[in-house]
Design a protein around this motif. Structure first.
Motif, PDB file in Angstrom:
ATOM      1  N   ARG A  84      12.343  -6.554 -18.953  1.00 54.40           N
ATOM      2  CA  ARG A  84      10.929  -6.203 -18.761  1.00 54.40           C
ATOM      3  C   ARG A  84      10.789  -4.731 -18.359  1.00 54.40           C
ATOM      4  NH1 ARG A  84       6.367  -9.068 -17.768  1.00 54.40           N
ATOM      5  NH2 ARG A  84       7.475 -11.039 -17.529  1.00 54.40           N
ATOM      6  N   GLN A  85      11.707  -4.256 -17.496  1.00 53.80           N
ATOM      7  CA  GLN A  85      11.638  -2.844 -17.069  1.00 53.80           C
ATOM      8  C   GLN A  85      11.793  -1.915 -18.278  1.00 53.80           C
ATOM      9  OE1 GLN A  85      13.351  -5.230 -15.647  1.00 53.80           O
ATOM     10  NE2 GLN A  85      12.884  -5.225 -13.457  1.00 53.80           N
ATOM     11  N   ASP A 123       8.552  -2.031 -20.260  1.00 51.16           N
ATOM     12  CA  ASP A 123       7.469  -1.283 -19.581  1.00 51.16           C
ATOM     13  C   ASP A 123       7.671   0.226 -19.774  1.00 51.16           C
ATOM     14  OD1 ASP A 123       6.407  -3.658 -18.742  1.00 51.16           O
ATOM     15  OD2 ASP A 123       7.136  -3.512 -16.665  1.00 51.16           O
ATOM     16  N   VAL A 125       6.896   1.310 -23.364  1.00 45.26           N
ATOM     17  CA  VAL A 125       5.458   1.361 -23.662  1.00 45.26           C
ATOM     18  C   VAL A 125       4.838   2.622 -23.040  1.00 45.26           C
ATOM     19  CG1 VAL A 125       3.237   0.227 -23.278  1.00 45.26           C
ATOM     20  CG2 VAL A 125       5.244  -1.117 -23.918  1.00 45.26           C
ATOM     21  N   GLU A 126       5.263   2.929 -21.822  1.00 43.39           N
ATOM     22  CA  GLU A 126       4.734   4.136 -21.170  1.00 43.39           C
ATOM     23  C   GLU A 126       5.076   5.383 -22.010  1.00 43.39           C
ATOM     24  OE1 GLU A 126       5.652   4.199 -16.956  1.00 43.39           O
ATOM     25  OE2 GLU A 126       5.246   6.364 -16.970  1.00 43.39           O
ATOM     26  N   ARG A 177       1.733  -2.642 -27.260  1.00 46.47           N
ATOM     27  CA  ARG A 177       1.820  -4.105 -27.091  1.00 46.47           C
ATOM     28  C   ARG A 177       2.878  -4.697 -28.016  1.00 46.47           C
ATOM     29  NH1 ARG A 177      -3.564  -5.959 -25.373  1.00 46.47           N
ATOM     30  NH2 ARG A 177      -3.667  -4.984 -23.312  1.00 46.47           N
ATOM     31  N   HIS A 234       6.318  -3.885 -26.787  1.00 47.28           N
ATOM     32  CA  HIS A 234       6.617  -4.659 -25.575  1.00 47.28           C
ATOM     33  C   HIS A 234       7.036  -6.077 -25.960  1.00 47.28           C
ATOM     34  CE1 HIS A 234       6.087  -6.306 -21.499  1.00 47.28           C
ATOM     35  NE2 HIS A 234       6.185  -5.046 -21.092  1.00 47.28           N
ATOM     36  N   ARG A 242      10.580  -8.027 -25.523  1.00 50.64           N
ATOM     37  CA  ARG A 242      10.583  -9.301 -24.783  1.00 50.64           C
ATOM     38  C   ARG A 242      11.242 -10.393 -25.632  1.00 50.64           C
ATOM     39  NH1 ARG A 242       5.000 -12.233 -24.060  1.00 50.64           N
ATOM     40  NH2 ARG A 242       5.597 -12.896 -26.146  1.00 50.64           N
TER      41      ARG A 242
END
Ligand SMILES: Cc1cc2nc3c(=O)[nH]c(=O)nc-3n(C[C@H](O)[C@H](O)[C@H](O)COP(=O)(O)OP(=O)(O)OC[C@H]3O[C@@H](n4cnc5c(N)ncnc54)[C@H](O)[C@@H]3O)c2cc1C
Length: 290
Positions: free
Chosen positions: A245-246, A249, A252-253, A278, A281, A285
């Protein structure tokens, strides 16, 4: 006004013949016509510069075929989307290209539209382009002077332009084979068929285990800039990381900061930026299984 006058044309059946015509500098340049699914639309709709002479290459069978050589899968420029979708070789080595082909137009377009046409047409929304860019494909151009190879990184230098010279044909596309390489494709459009992309994305990486760190990350996007582009800052944010997840994130940033899409009839810049983030991400995932 749509162009009502048909330009002079020729229909060679051999590559050598096509090269000889292209090399003839005594008249206007020839414009190759493959499946015609872009060019005919442009000609009948009066879009862009009308071709002065049309070189119909559909019967040049040397431009067809899918095979594997020592270190690459080799796809003839005249290979249609239907042929890509039906090819066991493409399904085995580059399934993302099968997925991309399946999203293009609908059956009629897939029967006639070619990989080479998509590549040379150089639309920033061309759906196979991100896959080829993510995979580091090589475009083999041929002319009466011989062949040369241009890496996908250098093939689309600016809006709707390519590295191809007027006397050249795109002969084939080489996609390097690489052990342990993964590639994924995602397309966002208004519908499932007959939809031009709002965002189209392909990402390739190497990993020795399912949830192991990603190496050699190449992230390519279409419909978010004047050409198909690599998102290199985002690649760097993912490189060497596991699909957590990190990582998602951070990716995406980076992508949101890096992309500079435009507003146009199909979408707004804000939507494109948001949806690209999205999609990336979710893709990370899915790979991480969390
Ligand atoms: C209804 C419809 C839906 C579509 N949907 C999609 C879609 O979902 N996604 C998408 O990406 N595209 C889509 N397209 C665009 C088009 O179908 C593709 O870009 C297709 O791959 C073009 O291939 P073609 O063989 O028809 O090219 P052509 O129209 O024959 O040629 C396109 C351009 O490439 C040049 N060219 C072609 N082959 C060569 C070669 N071997 N060497 C040198 N120059 C060459 C031509 O001179 C021309 O400039 C759609 C088009 C239509 C009409």
């Amino acid at each position: 006004m749509p162009n009502a006058v048909e330009p002079p044309s020729a229909s060679p059946t051999r590559l050598e013949e096509a090269y000889a015509l292209l090399a003839d500098a005594s008249g206007a340049p020839w414009r190759p016509l493959a499946g015609g699914t872009d060019l005919m639309v442009q000609m009948t709709g009066g879009i862009g510069e009308p071709p002065e002479r049309v070189l119909d290459i559909w019967a040049v069978n040397e431009l067809r075929g899918i095979g594997v050589d020592a270190d690459a899968i080799v796809i003839g420029a005249l290979t249609t989307y239907t042929e890509l979708r039906r090819s066991p070789v493409v399904a085995e080595f580059v399934p993302a290209l099968v997925e991309a082909a399946a999203t293009i137009g609908a059956a009629q377009i897939q029967n006639r539209g070619t990989l080479g046409g998509n590549v040379v047409n150089a639309s920033p929304a061309g759906d196979t382009l991100p896959v080829l860019l993510a995979l580091g494909a090589e475009m083999v151009l041929g002319s009466a002077h011989g062949e040369r190879t241009v890496h996908a990184d250098d093939f689309w230098p600016s809006y709707r332009t390519t590295a191809r010279r007027d006397d050249e044909l795109l002969v084939r596309v080489r996609i390097p084979l690489a052990l342990g390489r993964q590639v994924r494709f995602r397309k966002i459009g208004t519908r499932r068929a007959q939809a031009i992309s709002k965002v189209v994305m392909a990402i390739a990486w190497h990993s020795s285990a399912d949830d192991g760190p990603w190496a050699d990350v190449r992230l390519a996007l279409g419909s978010v800039a004047a050409t198909t582009v690599r998102a290199r800052t985002t690649e760097a944010a993912i490189e060497g990381k596991r699909p957590t997840r990190q990582t998602a994130d951070a990716a995406v940033e980076a992508l949101t900061a890096e992309l500079e899409p435009i507003d146009d009839v199909r979408s707004t810049a804000d939507y494109r930026r948001l949806v690209a983030g999205r999609v990336l991400h979710r893709l990370i995932r899915d790979e991480g299984g969390w």
